[in-house]
Motif scaffolding. Structure first.
Motif, PDB file in Angstrom:
ATOM      1  N   UNK A 257       0.852  -1.151   0.022  1.00  0.00           N
ATOM      2  CA  UNK A 257      -0.065  -0.006   0.075  1.00  0.00           C
ATOM      3  C   UNK A 257       0.862   1.340   0.013  1.00  0.00           C
ATOM      4  N   UNK A 258       1.051   2.027   1.026  1.00  0.00           N
ATOM      5  CA  UNK A 258       1.396   3.437   1.033  1.00  0.00           C
ATOM      6  C   UNK A 258       2.503   3.227   2.331  1.00  0.00           C
ATOM      7  N   UNK A 259       3.817   3.666   2.166  1.00  0.00           N
ATOM      8  CA  UNK A 259       4.766   3.879   3.346  1.00  0.00           C
ATOM      9  C   UNK A 259       4.311   4.748   4.188  1.00  0.00           C
ATOM     10  N   UNK A 260       3.836   5.889   3.890  1.00  0.00           N
ATOM     11  CA  UNK A 260       3.383   6.854   4.631  1.00  0.00           C
ATOM     12  C   UNK A 260       2.250   6.689   5.556  1.00  0.00           C
ATOM     13  N   UNK A 261       1.469   5.375   5.120  1.00  0.00           N
ATOM     14  CA  UNK A 261       0.246   5.038   6.015  1.00  0.00           C
ATOM     15  C   UNK A 261       0.302   3.318   6.077  1.00  0.00           C
ATOM     16  N   UNK A 262       1.414   3.175   6.222  1.00  0.00           N
ATOM     17  CA  UNK A 262       1.770   1.641   6.161  1.00  0.00           C
ATOM     18  C   UNK A 262       0.987   0.747   6.988  1.00  0.00           C
ATOM     19  N   UNK A 263       0.660   1.289   8.266  1.00  0.00           N
ATOM     20  CA  UNK A 263      -0.077   0.340   9.313  1.00  0.00           C
ATOM     21  C   UNK A 263      -1.622   0.853   9.235  1.00  0.00           C
ATOM     22  N   UNK A 264      -2.559  -0.202   8.788  1.00  0.00           N
ATOM     23  CA  UNK A 264      -3.925  -0.020   8.602  1.00  0.00           C
ATOM     24  C   UNK A 264      -4.410   0.789  10.191  1.00  0.00           C
ATOM     25  N   UNK A 265      -5.365   1.359   9.793  1.00  0.00           N
ATOM     26  CA  UNK A 265      -5.935   2.543  10.885  1.00  0.00           C
ATOM     27  C   UNK A 265      -6.343   1.560  12.070  1.00  0.00           C
ATOM     28  N   UNK A 266      -7.006   0.285  11.910  1.00  0.00           N
ATOM     29  CA  UNK A 266      -7.524  -0.438  12.800  1.00  0.00           C
ATOM     30  C   UNK A 266      -6.235  -1.308  13.622  1.00  0.00           C
TER      31      UNK A 266
ATOM     32  N   UNK B 120      -6.760  -3.403  16.956  1.00  0.00           N
ATOM     33  CA  UNK B 120      -7.380  -5.117  17.009  1.00  0.00           C
ATOM     34  C   UNK B 120      -6.229  -6.048  16.565  1.00  0.00           C
ATOM     35  N   UNK B 121      -6.214  -7.011  17.406  1.00  0.00           N
ATOM     36  CA  UNK B 121      -5.133  -8.256  16.814  1.00  0.00           C
ATOM     37  C   UNK B 121      -5.846  -8.899  15.531  1.00  0.00           C
ATOM     38  N   UNK B 122      -5.544  -8.230  14.262  1.00  0.00           N
ATOM     39  CA  UNK B 122      -6.145  -8.431  13.212  1.00  0.00           C
ATOM     40  C   UNK B 122      -6.170 -10.033  12.621  1.00  0.00           C
ATOM     41  N   UNK B 123      -7.019 -10.587  12.365  1.00  0.00           N
ATOM     42  CA  UNK B 123      -7.041 -12.098  12.104  1.00  0.00           C
ATOM     43  C   UNK B 123      -7.861 -12.348  10.987  1.00  0.00           C
TER      44      UNK B 123
END
Lengths: 416, 416
Positions: free
Chosen positions: A142-151, A155-158
């Motif tokens: 995706x985008x290095x500037x916003x690499x981490x999704x907002x959630x 949330x421990x995303x699974x």
């Protein structure tokens, strides 16, 4: 930190063994083409638990617990039995134990055994709980500037994976065929994956079922043990398929686990805390104590017929979420959890390049191919490559080892 | 199109029954608190198959096929046995059959039976194969101008769901608690879902296992039968969690299925083709013949203690991808499929508002609340609401019905 517990099985007292008396991990094996038997690793031997039960040498609340040769029926007996069984074996295998003569006849050489799946995987869930991995993948996909999704910090995303494709270490992996389309193509193609990768993970095994929501402490109590886990991933298939509903066929070729379930009890001295929270977690996810573990991890790659190069060294303690947090989150909806459910930690990458847990990250999506010790280069896996994960918690004069989690990549089957 | 086959079970000859001799769907039931038994619906009766087997009145290649009371062991016997068993029952239940006196003692009134899960769900996969649904959801969640994801016309998009949460019709559903965050909030909250929804789907049951990739015809052959399926969905949890790895807890509260497995054989006269392709499919997904079915579907909503309002009428034949295409795609990676795997079709929405298969679409995410016949309004489900899906293939003087797929929503459990 506890010290080495000495056993009358001499090989279990070596500082080099993965399987001292402190460990006693649970597996399943065959001798020759024989039946599947449950066993416990001790030094370079396997204690034949199925045979011990048949001989009336185990004190269990039910008969036939080990008749299937796997550990699911034992897990279902509950925490109290997990503890009493382990205490019984620890005493019986200790130096000077009176049971030595009874048990000696039920030891086989591990070298003579074929290790099989130690438990039947009921359902498989894979998580995405490595901070560095999520940042790296977010930067690449995706985008290095916003690499981490907002959630991600909340949330421990699974996502649900495929239990039918979980295999034991040593099982050959066939390069998958799949649908893919790079941005420069007009139409997708159906061909063998060119970007087949590993993911270095730990797997947590649910031993106690639940109905309804459980808290983090209860979730930790429900975990029976841990294995190493390699979630083989086809990056080119993944990139085209994963929006909007997540990875599907890119993750369904195979997931390899190590053959020995290392119990939570054996790992107890190695508990470690998750790192400081970057954003405060909601109360339902806060940990009442340390629920990660200090386990050194490494990945080796050996091209066909050649020696192995270390690709990565990292530690399970870098994860942002523990398996207990993941399991607690998994139950929020009321989702029933069952004995034998397997939770993958997510790829374990540390902060430095040499700590990354996937070739996607190590070769930066192929832009920076790795040079192996043999002189060859790798962006992704090539046919004939053998990947081996290893993991050990390091105690005072002993190690709690997991055995190897290995697989060799075989060429894709021809298209019709 | 075939006509009504007449049975000596008089109620099976009524034009109103869901279960004429042409149908013979497979279920599991209890009388009072008794054991789980396998049964076949015929008119307003259930033929007790477990008892027939015990009485030696079935000619099956193994013993104890129906001892568990579910249909998994029968499915595992393979296509040849599926056909011979159905032929045997069809003859034995036909008007004038010599077996009438043998079988009559093994009929019970359906009204006296509690219907249970007809099979053990091995793994559950949900798809996203409705053209109108995908367009509607894409318009709501993303961008109306680019509503359909770029891969949608090329891949029958699917994701792994949770088998442990699949329940039979009549099971109460507890409103889930979960983590959610709307764009106007600074931090997520953990509370009861306010946007709990249904999804009208068909479920296809895999009866023949596979290892390695299978083509579309082989996939169609592997399917044992179909059920109605309601994939309960928490839209507010889904919106916050689903990026980047897909729906997880939003879909894990429950999935309800109808209690009777309608066999592929019973549906044979109702085969229908998928609509014209908007983009040519890759050869591995092309269908050698019609693999959808002409099945009228409807959804009714009854507020607690009030009468039911019809929410939607549609047909399974509007789907863009068939279950056979979905199953073929599911195996491309080499993913093993097993007896009892369940594939959800994806939400079945037709072109008009009155054909939509979810409240998300029907109320346009709450912007256009529905007015029920009782005068109340609904954007999403309220506690006490009973949702009922119904489905029937309409023949010449008979119907192939599925029975009801119903569930009542109960309030969320209190937070600790």
């Amino acid at each position: 930190m506890t010290q080495l517990l000495r056993s009358w099985v001499e090989s279990a007292n070596s500082p080099d063994t993965d399987f001292p008396l402190n460990n006693l991990p649970y597996g399943a094996f065959r001798i020759g083409g024989g039946d599947l038997h449950a066993g416990v690793a001790i030094g370079d031997r396997i204690l034949e638990v199925t045979a011990l039960e048949q001989a009336g040498l185990l004190d269990l609340p039910e008969n036939g617990v080990f008749a299937r040769g796997t550990w699911n029926d034992f897990m279902a007996l509950g925490e109290g039995v997990w503890a009493s069984f382990r205490n019984h074996l620890t005493k019986a295998l200790s130096e000077g134990a009176s049971q030595q003569s009874d048990l000696e006849t039920h030891l086989v050489a591990m070298a003579d055994a074929t290790l099989e799946m130690p438990f039947t995987v009921t359902e498989f869930t894979d998580f995405y709980a490595g901070r560095h991995h999520a940042f790296n993948v977010g930067s690449l996909f995706r985008d290095p500037a916003n690499a981490l999704p907002p959630n991600w910090l909340h949330i421990p995303i699974g996502y649900n994976g495929r239990a039918s494709s979980v295999v034991v270490s040593g099982t050959d992996i066939t390069r998958p065929i799949g649908q893919m389309k790079s941005p420069d193509m007009d139409m997708p193609v159906f061909e063998a994956s060119k970007r087949f990768d590993l993911e270095l993970e730990m797997g947590a095994i649910v031993g106690t079922p639940s109905k309804g929501r459980v808290g983090v402490q209860e979730a930790d109590d429900m975990i029976f043990g841990y294995v190493l886990l390699n979630d083989w991933s086809a990056r080119d298939i993944q990139a085209w398929e994963y929006q909007p509903l997540g990875p599907f066929q890119s993750k369904a070729t195979a997931t390899t686990i190590s053959p020995w379930i290392v119990t939570k009890a054996a790992l107890e001295p190695f508990r470690a805390s998750t790192p400081p929270r970057e954003k405060e977690l909601l109360p339902y996810l806060t940990e009442p104590g340390p629920m990660l573990y200090d386990i050194d991890l490494e990945v080796g790659l050996a091209p066909e017929g050649k020696s192995e190069t270390n690709l990565s060294r990292t530690n399970y303690n870098v994860m942002y979420y523990s398996a207990a947090q993941q399991l607690a989150h998994h139950t929020t909806s009321g989702c029933p959890m069952r004995v034998g459910d397997l939770l993958g930690s997510g790829t374990i990458s540390g902060p430095e390049k040499g700590n990354r847990g996937s070739l996607l990250e190590l070769s930066w999506a192929g832009k920076e191919p790795l040079i192996l010790d043999t002189g060859e280069t790798r962006s992704f896996l090539e046919d004939g490559d053998t990947l081996t994960l290893r993991g050990r918690a390091i105690g005072d004069g002993y190690k709690i080892g997991f055995g190897e989690c290995a697989g060799t990549l075989r060429p894709a089957r021809a298209l019709d």
